[in-house]
Write an enzyme that holds these catalytic residues in place. Sequence first.
Site, mmCIF file in Angstrom:
data_model
loop_
_atom_site.group_PDB
_atom_site.id
_atom_site.type_symbol
_atom_site.label_atom_id
_atom_site.label_comp_id
_atom_site.label_asym_id
_atom_site.label_seq_id
_atom_site.Cartn_x
_atom_site.Cartn_y
_atom_site.Cartn_z
ATOM 1 N N ARG A 59 0.823 -1.221 0.000
ATOM 2 C CA ARG A 59 0.000 0.000 0.000
ATOM 3 C C ARG A 59 0.848 1.259 0.000
ATOM 4 O O ARG A 59 0.366 2.333 -0.393
ATOM 5 C CB ARG A 59 -1.011 -0.049 1.153
ATOM 6 C CG ARG A 59 -2.086 -1.115 0.941
ATOM 7 C CD ARG A 59 -3.107 -1.135 2.049
ATOM 8 N NE ARG A 59 -2.557 -1.507 3.327
ATOM 9 C CZ ARG A 59 -2.390 -2.764 3.761
ATOM 10 N NH1 ARG A 59 -2.751 -3.776 2.998
ATOM 11 N NH2 ARG A 59 -1.873 -3.009 4.943
ATOM 12 N N GLU A 96 2.888 -5.981 13.500
ATOM 13 C CA GLU A 96 1.807 -6.076 14.491
ATOM 14 C C GLU A 96 1.277 -7.515 14.462
ATOM 15 O O GLU A 96 0.903 -8.078 15.472
ATOM 16 C CB GLU A 96 0.702 -5.082 14.117
ATOM 17 C CG GLU A 96 -0.377 -4.923 15.164
ATOM 18 C CD GLU A 96 -1.516 -4.034 14.688
ATOM 19 O OE1 GLU A 96 -1.462 -3.534 13.557
ATOM 20 O OE2 GLU A 96 -2.460 -3.873 15.472
#
Length: 171
Positions: A59, A96
């Site tokens: 992205r 994460e």
Amino acid sequence: MERLEAHIRNIPDFPEPGIQFKDITPLVKDPAMLKLAVHQLIHPFLGKDITAVAGMEARGFIFGSLAAWELGIGFIPLRKPGKLPYDVESMSYDLEYGSASLEVHIDALEKGDKVLLVDDLLATGGTAAASCELVEKLGAEVVACAFVVELDFLKGRDKLAKYNIHSLIHY
Ligand code: AMP
């Protein structure tokens, strides 16, 4: 910024339980919001003699290449392992969710380059910290890191304490 935030969709439990995924596809689908986001990302860096934008797969490629286009400079893709065909530098990091690494062509940047790093989202900061190290391994300088979204509670900013961080939307 509220207009931008209204175009970020929250997807609970993706890609695994407990993660609130911030989906930027409604934002990039909307031409006015896409233009606003890219202009806001680069605004603080106009006139700062940035020589390249580097963006993380995948992205970061969307916002990074548009930022480079607007600044009139080139775009450097930081890619997932095994994708770049020429000699690479690489860097591993924790996410994460899970772990990963990024690669860059050894001749993508050089000493004297002043780089703006761009990604969609700053979470724990592992991706951005590894990306900064990759850029620096090539002898270039990281002028700043710019993100559309920052998850403040994950304190990614602490991992990037020595860098200038610019984020548009905070959660
Ligand atoms: P981190 O290394 O933890 O800062 O993670 C940042 C990278 O993972 C970015 O490239 C994001 O695209 C992606 N990412 C991490 N957490 C999320 C999230 N909650 N929603 C959307 N993307 C995320």
